[in-house]
Design an enzyme around this catalytic site. Structure first.
Site, mmCIF file in Angstrom:
data_model
loop_
_atom_site.group_PDB
_atom_site.id
_atom_site.type_symbol
_atom_site.label_atom_id
_atom_site.label_comp_id
_atom_site.label_asym_id
_atom_site.label_seq_id
_atom_site.Cartn_x
_atom_site.Cartn_y
_atom_site.Cartn_z
ATOM 1 C CB CYS A 2 4.107 48.288 -94.985
ATOM 2 S SG CYS A 2 4.931 49.518 -93.985
ATOM 3 N NE ARG A 27 -0.094 44.025 -94.642
ATOM 4 C CZ ARG A 27 -0.016 43.046 -93.763
ATOM 5 N NH1 ARG A 27 -1.077 42.315 -93.530
ATOM 6 N NH2 ARG A 27 1.098 42.792 -93.119
ATOM 7 C CD1 TRP A 72 0.136 52.709 -89.776
ATOM 8 C CD2 TRP A 72 1.754 51.561 -88.748
ATOM 9 N NE1 TRP A 72 -0.017 52.895 -88.423
ATOM 10 C CE2 TRP A 72 0.955 52.198 -87.765
ATOM 11 C CE3 TRP A 72 2.819 50.775 -88.331
ATOM 12 C CZ2 TRP A 72 1.198 52.080 -86.405
ATOM 13 C CZ3 TRP A 72 3.064 50.659 -86.974
ATOM 14 C CH2 TRP A 72 2.269 51.304 -86.016
ATOM 15 C CG ASN A 96 5.022 44.358 -93.825
ATOM 16 O OD1 ASN A 96 4.996 45.138 -92.872
ATOM 17 N ND2 ASN A 96 4.310 43.245 -93.860
ATOM 18 N N GLY A 97 8.007 45.516 -92.377
ATOM 19 C CA GLY A 97 8.671 44.956 -91.196
ATOM 20 C C GLY A 97 9.612 45.975 -90.594
ATOM 21 C CD GLU A 483 -13.935 46.140 -78.911
ATOM 22 O OE1 GLU A 483 -12.825 46.196 -78.362
ATOM 23 O OE2 GLU A 483 -14.053 46.156 -80.156
ATOM 24 C CE LYS A 487 -13.742 48.865 -82.566
ATOM 25 N NZ LYS A 487 -13.190 47.649 -82.065
ATOM 26 C CD GLU A 490 -9.908 50.758 -82.681
ATOM 27 O OE1 GLU A 490 -8.963 50.035 -83.009
ATOM 28 O OE2 GLU A 490 -11.089 50.337 -82.639
ATOM 29 C CG HIS A 506 -12.666 53.699 -55.677
ATOM 30 N ND1 HIS A 506 -12.553 53.943 -54.329
ATOM 31 C CD2 HIS A 506 -13.472 52.607 -55.785
ATOM 32 C CE1 HIS A 506 -13.234 53.041 -53.646
ATOM 33 N NE2 HIS A 506 -13.807 52.210 -54.521
ATOM 34 C CE LYS A 607 -9.193 44.126 -89.625
ATOM 35 N NZ LYS A 607 -9.686 44.655 -88.348
HETATM 36 C C1 G6P Z 1 -4.759 46.474 -84.368
HETATM 37 C C2 G6P Z 1 -6.137 46.612 -84.939
HETATM 38 C C3 G6P Z 1 -7.172 46.160 -83.911
HETATM 39 C C4 G6P Z 1 -6.879 44.763 -83.432
HETATM 40 C C5 G6P Z 1 -5.444 44.627 -82.920
HETATM 41 C C6 G6P Z 1 -5.062 43.170 -82.690
HETATM 42 O O1 G6P Z 1 -4.574 47.379 -83.334
HETATM 43 O O2 G6P Z 1 -6.385 47.950 -85.318
HETATM 44 O O3 G6P Z 1 -8.462 46.198 -84.509
HETATM 45 O O4 G6P Z 1 -7.768 44.422 -82.411
HETATM 46 O O5 G6P Z 1 -4.532 45.140 -83.890
HETATM 47 O O6 G6P Z 1 -5.088 42.514 -83.927
HETATM 48 P P1 G6P Z 1 -5.284 40.955 -84.119
HETATM 49 O O7 G6P Z 1 -5.236 40.745 -85.595
HETATM 50 O O8 G6P Z 1 -4.139 40.304 -83.405
HETATM 51 O O9 G6P Z 1 -6.589 40.598 -83.512
#
Ligand code: G6P
Length: 612
Positions: A2, A27, A72, A96-97, A483, A487, A490, A506, A607
């Site tokens: 949030c 956020r 969120w 937020n929290g 990674e 991506k 996501e 395997h 994020k």
């Molecule tokens: C969320 C974001 C990712 C990020 C992860 C860790 O899941 O969507 O993009 O890699 O958090 O975030 P940080 O700010 O700790 O790198």
């Protein structure tokens, strides 16, 4: 997670609140809402979904005091009745929290006759403040007494109809900062929301409460009988408003992918033209502390953990130190064996990820004092809590899917590798100079990879309609395959898995058929021949191959027969993962474009994950 924005000013703050929320949408974006103290008293507007929806419901609304929120969902589904602000007896709260003891508090409030209209933990805060106001009529004091009863993490902002021209904010655990403007005081979850009105900011400490009016600001401690007044410095934010604008780009993710050469150049600026790398890059005490390290523990989440996995290959092979990489949310609850000589590296773009922060504290509390933060936000909690630090200079990253933060983290981790190797006498002057030379060339090398975008976009068209994808890599490129798969998941919602290519036989080979595209990261290194054999195994089962190779890999393409090969412009030795991740970022971006998903705000994600 949030995002919160609040304002107590002399002019209409509704546009400021809305604009601030737009900047904080990364956020969370399940719902948005605001509450203002206007001519009609307390007025609330809420909307499911994006800030744009809320904006449409705020036409004609004007007020000089208000609070706003983009959500969120944690407690309670994304629904309008769960959207913030939450109201009780003429006061409104955004939060937020997560309040961990909210069930006990709610039971108490229900027994007192308070009625709940949402499933959120936040509504408990609103009722608690209302209850406190009956005993203590001063809003700031009532909020302070309430905060003393909350367990968990929070950043809150409160307005009350009976006390116009005033906003009370408080934080414990979740981020919150203040803005000092010409026409009043402001608060927000991060600086980007406030650049529209000011660059002068105050970072609140955990346990701070602030009472904002257009012409005055008082900060006090939440704990203690009287709530000791404290002063916090005003600092000039270095963030420029342009850095958070989209400019010529269609999406932030696209902008951030293309900003990587610049982000890398900025991050490496402190290395300059030097032929040697100094421990001081990681803080004044770095030489002494890093010299004590007998091993490394890397803690991170998401994309940042993939950076840590690449670093494991680098640090073990170049610096000769054993490395463990742990997902922060696992480590924080695991019974591990503390080692006071282990260097604990927390990697985080935001520096606020709750699990990473808690894991760092857990390590420290267990008696591991050698801590280093690699972060993109200098003022973040993780940086403040670490003995050593390296700030990547990626600039603000807005797209939820991390891109430039990842490549700059890798650059920082390679510098750390060189420093550790040097302290341990494992780096010759010639090797050090050669590695630094290669690092300085990175921006140019990445720029050349970006030029492959048209070919990669064409590949994306071939598999955007698939349900699944398999990513393969070996050695230090296995985390790059991870990674790439992350991506794709996501932002394009294609189910993707990554495997070290040697593991194919395997299990995952059973999934391979004509419908399963296999994306391989194939740098020209000592594992290339092994990887080629793995790719043959895929072809023999009819799988379609998309191979990102290096020059000179001798992997012939046969597009008609389902073997597609794209050669990267340069072969890059140990730093090759930084180059090889870029086409995978572009591939998922273009697949998402074709699928028409919301690239910068993928469903269900956010994020900065500042909750557990
Ligand atoms: C969320 C974001 C990712 C990020 C992860 C860790 O899941 O969507 O993009 O890699 O958090 O975030 P940080 O700010 O700790 O790198």
């Amino acid at each position: 997670m949030c995002g919160i924005v609040a304002a107590a000013a002399t002019d209409n703050v509704v546009p400021v609140l809305i604009e601030g929320l737009k900047k904080l949408e990364y956020r969370g974006y399940d719902s948005a809402g605001l509450a203002v103290l206007g001519a009609e008293g307390l007025e609330r507007r809420r909307a499911l979904g994006r800030v744009a929806e809320l904006c449409a419901r705020c036409e004609g609304l004007a007020a000089s005091t208000g609070i706003a929120h983009t959500r969120w969902a944690t407690h309670g589904a994304p629904a309008e009745h769960n959207a913030h602000p939450h109201i009780s007896a003429g006061l409104a709260v955004v939060h937020n929290g997560i309040i961990e003891n909210y069930e006990a508090l709610k039971a108490e409030l229900l027994a007192q006759g308070y009625q709940f209209s949402s499933e959120t933990d936040t509504e408990t805060i609103a009722h608690l403040i209302a209850a406190s106001l009956k005993i203590q009529p001063d809003l700031a004091e009532a909020v302070r007494l309430t905060c003393q009863r909350l367990k968990g993490a929070y950043a809150i902002a409160v307005v009350a109809e009976a006390q116009p021209g005033r906003v009370v904010v408080a934080r414990e655990g979740s981020p919150l900062l203040l803005g000092v403007g010409e026409r009043g005081y402001y608060a927000a979850s991060d600086t980007s929301a406030l650049l529209q009105v000011t660059r002068q900011v105050i970072y609140l400490e955990n346990g701070d409460l602030a009472d904002l009016r257009p012409d005055s600001l008082v900060i006090r401690r939440i704990q203690g009988e009287a709530g000791e007044a404290v002063s916090r410095p005003v600092v000039l934010s270095q963030l420029s408003a342009d850095a958070v604008e989209l400019g010529q780009y269609r999406h932030y993710m696209q902008k951030e992918i293309f900003e990587q050469p610049e982000a890398l150049a900025n991050t490496l600026e402190m290395v300059g033209g030097a032929k040697s790398v100094q421990p001081g890059l990681f803080g004044a005490e770095a030489a002494r502390l890093l010299d004590q390290a007998d091993s490394v523990l890397i803690l991170a989440c998401g994309t940042s953990s993939h950076a840590g996995m690449v670093a494991r290959y680098w640090i073990e092979s170049i610096a000769g130190l054993p490395v463990t990489v742990e997902i922060a949310s696992e480590y924080r609850y695991r019974e591990s064996v503390p080692n006071p000589r282990q260097l604990v590296v927390a990697i985080s773009q935001s520096g606020e990820t709750a699990d990473t922060q808690a894991a760092l504290r857990h390590a420290r509390d267990q008696g591991q004092p050698l801590t280093l933060a690699i972060c993109n936000v200098a003022e973040s909690a993780i940086v403040r809590e670490s003995a050593l630090r390296f700030i990547t200079r990626a600039g603000p990253e807005i797209g939820v899917a991390s891109t430039k933060a990842f490549t700059t983290q890798l650059a920082a981790l390679f510098l750390l590798t060189l420093v550790l190797a040097k302290l341990r006498g494992r780096l010759s002057e010639a090797d050090e100079a050669a590695h630094l030379q290669a690092m300085r060339h990175l921006p140019v090398a990445v720029q050349k990879v970006l030029a492959l975008e048209p070919e990669i976009a064409a590949w994306a068209r071939r598999f955007a309609n698939k349900q699944h994808a398999l990513f393969l890599g070996r050695g230090r490129h296995y985390p790059i395959a991870l990674e790439g798969a992350l991506k794709l998941k996501e932002i394009s919602y294609i189910h993707a898995e990554a495997y070290p290519a040697g593991e194919l036989k395997h299990g995952p080979l059973a999934l391979v058929d004509r419908e399963m595209p296999v994306i391989a990261v194939a740098p020209n290194d000592h594992l290339l021949e092994k990887l080629k054999s793995n790719l043959q195994e895929v072809r023999a089962r009819g799988g379609e191959l998309f191979v990102f190779a290096d020059q000179g890999c001798q992997l012939p393409a046969d597009d008609a027969d389902g073997v597609h090969v794209l050669a990267l412009p340069e072969h890059y030795g140990p730093l090759s993962p930084i180059l090889h991740v870029v086409p995978l970022q572009l591939l998922s971006y273009h697949a998402a474009l074709i699928k028409g998903t919301d690239v910068d705000k993928p469903r269900n994600l956010a994020k900065s994950v500042t909750v557990e």
